[in-house]
Design a protein around this motif. Structure first.
Motif, PDB file in Angstrom:
ATOM      1  N   LEU A 363     -20.942  20.549  70.474  1.00  0.00           N
ATOM      2  CA  LEU A 363     -20.483  21.743  69.719  1.00  0.00           C
ATOM      3  C   LEU A 363     -19.788  22.548  70.548  1.00  0.00           C
ATOM      4  CD1 LEU A 363     -24.292  22.508  68.076  1.00  0.00           C
ATOM      5  CD2 LEU A 363     -22.094  21.457  66.923  1.00  0.00           C
ATOM      6  N   CYS A 364     -18.566  23.004  69.938  1.00  0.00           N
ATOM      7  CA  CYS A 364     -17.790  24.054  70.778  1.00  0.00           C
ATOM      8  C   CYS A 364     -18.654  25.327  71.464  1.00  0.00           C
ATOM      9  CB  CYS A 364     -17.098  24.658  69.759  1.00  0.00           C
ATOM     10  SG  CYS A 364     -15.825  23.721  68.808  1.00  0.00           S
ATOM     11  N   CYS A 367     -20.317  27.993  68.885  1.00  0.00           N
ATOM     12  CA  CYS A 367     -20.269  27.418  67.752  1.00  0.00           C
ATOM     13  C   CYS A 367     -21.782  28.173  66.987  1.00  0.00           C
ATOM     14  CB  CYS A 367     -20.758  26.033  67.989  1.00  0.00           C
ATOM     15  SG  CYS A 367     -21.084  25.245  66.278  1.00  0.00           S
ATOM     16  N   PRO A 368     -21.704  28.644  65.962  1.00  0.00           N
ATOM     17  CA  PRO A 368     -22.877  29.356  65.417  1.00  0.00           C
ATOM     18  C   PRO A 368     -24.180  28.216  65.088  1.00  0.00           C
ATOM     19  CG  PRO A 368     -21.568  29.215  63.711  1.00  0.00           C
ATOM     20  CD  PRO A 368     -20.569  28.587  65.085  1.00  0.00           C
ATOM     21  N   HIS A 369     -23.696  27.111  64.832  1.00  0.00           N
ATOM     22  CA  HIS A 369     -24.618  25.892  64.978  1.00  0.00           C
ATOM     23  C   HIS A 369     -25.714  26.051  65.933  1.00  0.00           C
ATOM     24  CE1 HIS A 369     -22.486  24.883  61.394  1.00  0.00           C
ATOM     25  NE2 HIS A 369     -21.812  23.963  61.682  1.00  0.00           N
ATOM     26  N   CYS A 393     -20.035  18.681  61.639  1.00  0.00           N
ATOM     27  CA  CYS A 393     -20.048  19.043  63.112  1.00  0.00           C
ATOM     28  C   CYS A 393     -21.467  19.194  63.458  1.00  0.00           C
ATOM     29  CB  CYS A 393     -19.437  20.402  63.308  1.00  0.00           C
ATOM     30  SG  CYS A 393     -17.798  20.334  63.291  1.00  0.00           S
ATOM     31  N   ASN A 464     -20.741  27.705  57.832  1.00  0.00           N
ATOM     32  CA  ASN A 464     -19.662  28.481  58.531  1.00  0.00           C
ATOM     33  C   ASN A 464     -18.213  28.687  57.758  1.00  0.00           C
ATOM     34  OD1 ASN A 464     -19.025  25.831  58.175  1.00  0.00           O
ATOM     35  ND2 ASN A 464     -19.006  25.458  60.561  1.00  0.00           N
ATOM     36  N   ALA A 468     -15.806  22.082  58.969  1.00  0.00           N
ATOM     37  CA  ALA A 468     -15.017  22.088  60.160  1.00  0.00           C
ATOM     38  C   ALA A 468     -14.769  20.896  60.721  1.00  0.00           C
ATOM     39  CB  ALA A 468     -15.984  22.875  61.079  1.00  0.00           C
ATOM     40  N   HIS A 472     -11.248  21.796  59.277  1.00  0.00           N
ATOM     41  CA  HIS A 472     -11.269  23.266  58.393  1.00  0.00           C
ATOM     42  C   HIS A 472     -10.449  23.100  57.183  1.00  0.00           C
ATOM     43  CE1 HIS A 472     -11.631  23.798  62.785  1.00  0.00           C
ATOM     44  NE2 HIS A 472     -12.694  24.359  62.441  1.00  0.00           N
ATOM     45  N   CYS A 537     -17.310  29.560  61.671  1.00  0.00           N
ATOM     46  CA  CYS A 537     -17.041  28.505  62.670  1.00  0.00           C
ATOM     47  C   CYS A 537     -16.372  29.205  63.805  1.00  0.00           C
ATOM     48  CB  CYS A 537     -16.097  27.477  62.129  1.00  0.00           C
ATOM     49  SG  CYS A 537     -15.005  26.482  63.277  1.00  0.00           S
ATOM     50  N   ALA A 538     -16.659  28.940  65.035  1.00  0.00           N
ATOM     51  CA  ALA A 538     -15.948  29.679  66.162  1.00  0.00           C
ATOM     52  C   ALA A 538     -14.557  29.405  66.315  1.00  0.00           C
ATOM     53  CB  ALA A 538     -16.701  29.200  67.519  1.00  0.00           C
ATOM     54  N   VAL A 539     -14.007  28.356  65.977  1.00  0.00           N
ATOM     55  CA  VAL A 539     -12.588  28.043  65.890  1.00  0.00           C
ATOM     56  C   VAL A 539     -11.756  28.882  64.971  1.00  0.00           C
ATOM     57  CG1 VAL A 539     -10.888  26.159  65.538  1.00  0.00           C
ATOM     58  CG2 VAL A 539     -13.221  25.305  66.653  1.00  0.00           C
TER      59      VAL A 539
ATOM     60  N   LYS B  44     -13.585  17.596  70.564  1.00  0.00           N
ATOM     61  CA  LYS B  44     -14.623  18.492  71.059  1.00  0.00           C
ATOM     62  C   LYS B  44     -15.125  18.245  72.479  1.00  0.00           C
ATOM     63  CE  LYS B  44     -16.092  19.472  66.264  1.00  0.00           C
ATOM     64  NZ  LYS B  44     -14.677  19.876  66.171  1.00  0.00           N
TER      65      LYS B  44
HETATM   66  S1  SF4 Z   1     -15.346  23.260  64.973  1.00  0.00           S
HETATM   67 FE1  SF4 Z   1     -16.644  25.012  64.346  1.00  0.00          FE
HETATM   68  S2  SF4 Z   1     -18.350  24.003  63.421  1.00  0.00           S
HETATM   69 FE2  SF4 Z   1     -17.590  22.679  64.498  1.00  0.00          FE
HETATM   70  S3  SF4 Z   1     -18.543  22.521  66.678  1.00  0.00           S
HETATM   71 FE3  SF4 Z   1     -16.591  23.792  66.564  1.00  0.00          FE
HETATM   72  S4  SF4 Z   1     -17.393  26.130  66.349  1.00  0.00           S
HETATM   73 FE4  SF4 Z   1     -18.964  24.423  65.654  1.00  0.00          FE
END
Ligand code: SF4
Ligand code: SF4
Lengths: 604, 190
Positions: A363-364, A367-369, A393, A464, A468, A472, A537-539, B44
């Motif tokens: 996860l980035c 990332c809120p997840h 994700c 999110n 994602a 997106h 989503c953080a991106v 990622k």
């Molecule tokens: S793309 Fe968005 S939802 Fe997917 S891991 Fe990164 S921050 Fe989380």
């Protein structure tokens, strides 16, 4: 005609547009996504483009448009066709008026999919013609031909590239806009004897389909993309049959060597039988180089039996080619070297490398997840619980240290898997995690099922506001469409209340204490209840100022690292540090640190 | 003359753009190109690569082991991972800064890249090391590593085009406000 450097999926889109495309619909899925996205980008307004709620909806929409004489294309990944298989099977009987191409991208490897299923089987099962391109240029040309065949035979056709064609780039010849076909749909002409499926109609349609397919087998034997390449060494009685990207690996293997007779199959269904007979003529042995299933190998074996040919057919079924995973230039070269009895390449051994770091996708940072999973994990600490995940994700929540995905099967499956586990293990707290896009795509009916059948479970919607994983894409909850309209958002909380859930709460997972409390409280309730963890989503959002670890306060306990696994927290020179190029300033770690060593701006 | 180029590194380092620029330079020169790169989940933080092939009689975008004329590696361990693709006598350009994966942080592993660089130096003849971090700092932005790496690759003389070609291609592929910075990075050692 001019040259452009295009990704395979962009080439497919451009080819379809050149063929007079009127409507395109689909559901995102790697490696198919860019076909629809490219079309939306180059659309001058004359094409209707939509991300549908799922593949079934997309296919039905495409069918309706094609009933009117429109040229329509539907895009999805291979597992998406499972979802769309219901309309697909029936549509094969009804047929279409305008050309309709169903673009299904297969994913040998698999690189980003649950299965290595082979859409060529779906073609045979649904009895629909199937096109299998081997390069970016061929994909561009072939998609246009697919529309022609579809319209001529009033049937939808399948077009199935694989990942390396979809995501390969090449400089290719493309048409100028002046060369494009313009298709003006005639409109829907009522005729219930044609558009309404009934057993009687289906019986007749079945007869016609079989007749058509046997005709098509002959026609495809003449189709220029199914071909026999004569051997450069005429004394050789071996042959190689291939398709798709693997065909290009075969070509590569013979760049500096004499090649045997080669058969390239571009329409695996209906199989060009006459061409195959011509190919097999005079051959002692044929090696089939295929990805996914041994479709050509079985066909050739069948043809040998039918025509009493003594050619030996080898490939996956005989154990000569590995039967899972993708082919590569190297693997095909090895298969061919063995088959051709070439001298073994002397493998000047590459010296053993030092231990390489493994880099599983994570996860980035920000990332809120991560916060959602951590909150549930904390809330349920020490209690017997099960966490059913889903596709997106957030499947990455399975990785250490979160370790919060106990099951993952297919789109939307987590809801009812949770229900099933709960029936057998009533003392377990059952959680289903589903993303917003997956919720709309295929979890709603599952929730209805759980409510109706008196399940005890907590549904966690990870909202999110985007799709994602696939890059997106908008969905019904985002309020945007691929035609650029701003529309009413479909509200997940309202949907859940409408189904009959009494408890539905929306919480920001980055407010950790509140999130943990909410999970504790709600999971203790009976019945089906839901928490919507809402945070973008953080991106997609602008990062806030990176957080900093105060090295004077930090006691080096590594709790931040060991509980969150955020790629933004690193160890350098044995100190725990935040990588400011990655940190989005989400602040989750600052809420985890036992000594308040992690701070935002106030720390400077 | 045909060229096989391999770019590798970690998701997020800007490899895709570098590959695109290389391709458009070659396109401009009327050369035939094919390429393939990592797209999807692995981006990622996973290992990413991009294969590029320039020239005639190319059938597929990815080539086999021992066929790369040049490997442009943005990270030392990724360079080692892809080393089997380097042809004999090929050149490898490697950025010296290691990127530690989350898994390494969890296991408190000591991965720091030196071992990788030693290995590369021992088993390759033509290696160019780049302190990308240092140049980034000099230029005042951590985001230009990809331009620095491309610049080094052009300087090696193996890519069939000039730094001016790359600058031109860059102008068509990045946002207006980043052009100046990127140009500076591309030209930094010319
Ligand atoms: S793309 Fe968005 S939802 Fe997917 S891991 Fe990164 S921050 Fe989380
Ligand atoms: S949790 Fe706090 S004290 Fe522990 S290592 Fe992280 S920053 Fe340092």
């Amino acid at each position: 005609m001019h040259k452009e450097f295009l990704m395979g999926n962009a080439a497919i889109s451009r080819g379809a547009v050149a063929a007079g495309l009127n409507v395109i619909s689909g559901y995102p899925g790697t490696p198919s996504t860019e076909v629809l996205e490219t079309t939306a980008k180059i659309n001058n307004g004359s094409i209707y483009v939509e991300w549908s709620v799922n593949e079934k909806a997309a296919l039905e929409l495409g069918a309706g448009a094609a009933y009117c004489g429109a040229r329509s294309m539907v895009t999805m990944k291979q597992v998406g066709l499972n979802v769309a298989s219901d309309p697909l099977m029936s549509l094969a009987y009804i047929g279409v008026k305008g050309g309709m191409v169903i673009m299904v991208a297969d994913d040998p490897g698999p690189i980003s999919s649950q299965t290595e299923q082979d859409t060529r089987h779906f073609a045979a099962f649904s009895k629909l013609p199937c096109f299998d391109p081997s390069s970016v240029q061929e994909a561009y040309d072939m998609i246009q031909e697919a529309f022609e065949y579809s319209e001529e035979y009033h049937t939808p056709v399948l077009f199935r590239p694989t990942t390396r064609v979809c995501h390969g780039y090449a400089s290719i010849d493309v048409k100028d806009e002046s060369e494009y076909i313009k298709n003006i749909p005639e409109g829907f002409v009522k005729d219930s004897s044609k558009w309404v499926i009934f057993p009687r109609l289906s019986y007749n349609a079945h007869l016609n389909i079989e007749k058509r397919n046997s005709e098509l087998s002959d026609i495809f034997s003449e189709y220029k993309r199914n071909m026999i390449i004569p051997p450069s060494d005429t004394s050789c009685h071996k042959g190689i049959a291939s398709h798709g990207i693997s065909f290009t690996y075969v070509q590569e293997a013979f760049t500096d060597k004499d090649a045997p007779k080669i058969l390239k199959i571009s329409t695996p269904f209906p199989f060009p039988e006459k061409l195959a007979v011509e190919f097999l003529n005079g051959l002692d042995e044929v090696l089939c180089i295929e990805e996914l299933d041994p479709v050509i190998e079985r066909e050739l074996t069948y043809v040998c039996g039918k025509y009493h040919l003594s050619t030996k057919i080898i490939g996956k079924l005989t154990g000569n080619v590995k039967n899972a995973g993708e082919n590569t230039c190297d693997s095909v070269a090895d298969n061919i070297a063995e088959f051709m009895e070439w001298d073994k390449k002397i493998n000047s051994d590459i010296p053993t490398t030092p231990e390489l770091p493994v880099r599983p996708p994570v996860l980035c940072a920000g990332c809120p997840h991560r916060a959602s999973f951590y909150a549930v994990k904390q809330a349920m600490k020490g209690k017997k619980s099960v966490f059913c995940g889903d596709i997106g994700c957030y499947t990455l929540g399975n990785a250490m240290p979160l370790d919060m995905v106990d099951t993952c099967l297919c789109m939307g499956a987590g809801v009812n898997i949770t229900q099933g586990i709960g029936k057998i293990e009533p003392d377990t707290s059952c959680f289903a995690f589903v993303g917003d896009s997956t919720f709309f795509a295929s979890a709603i009916t599952g929730v209805v099922n759980a409510v109706y059948n008196q399940a005890d479970m907590t549904l966690i919607v990870l909202d999110n506001s985007t799709t994602a994983m696939t890059g997106h894409q908008p969905h019904p909850g985002t309020g945007r469409t691929m035609m650029g309209q701003i529309v009413d958002k479909v509200n997940i909380e309202a949907v859940l209340r409408g189904i009959g859930l009494k408890t539905v709460e929306t919480v920001n997972p980055l407010e950790l204490d509140k999130a943990i409390d909410t999970v504790k409280r709600i999971s203790a309730e009976k019945g089906v209840k839901s928490i919507i963890f809402k945070s973008p989503c953080a991106v997609l959002i602008k990062s806030q100022k990176p957080f900093v670890i105060d090295s004077n306060k930090c006691i080096n306990c590594k709790k931040c690292i060991n509980s969150l696994g955020c790629p933004g927290i690193i160890i350098s020179d044995s100190n725990v540090r935040i990588d400011e190029s990655l940190c989005t300033g989400c602040g989750l770690c600052s809420q985890v640190c036992p000594v308040n060593a992690i701070g935002g701006e106030q720390n400077e | 003359m045909n060229k096989n180029i391999l770019l590798c590194g970690v998701g997020g380092q800007g490899i895709v753009l570098t590959s695109k620029l290389t391709a458009s330079c070659a396109m401009k020169k009327g050369m035939q190109i094919m390429s393939a790169e990592t797209i999807g989940m692995a981006q990622k933080g996973g290992s990413v690569f991009s294969f590029l092939r320039i020239g005639k009689n190319i059938y597929c975008p990815m080539f086999g082991k021992k066929q790369a004329d040049i490997i442009i590696a943005f990270e030392p361990a990724e360079a080692v991972r892809m080393l089997p693709y380097l042809r004999e006598g090929g050149t490898i350009i490697v950025n010296t800064r290691p990127i530690m994966p989350v898994t390494a942080a969890l296991k408190a592993s000591s991965y720091n890249g030196t071992e990788m660089l030693d290995y590369l130096k021992k088993y390759t003849d033509n290696i160019i090391t780049v302190d990308g971090d240092k140049v980034c700092r000099e230029l005042g932005s951590p985001k230009v590593l990809n331009m620095i790496m491309l610049s080094e690759a052009i300087k090696s003389g193996i890519l069939p085009f000039t730094i001016d070609d790359a600058v031109e291609a860059m102008k068509h592929n990045v946002k207006q406000q980043f052009i100046e910075l990127n140009e500076k990075a591309l030209r930094h050692n010319f």
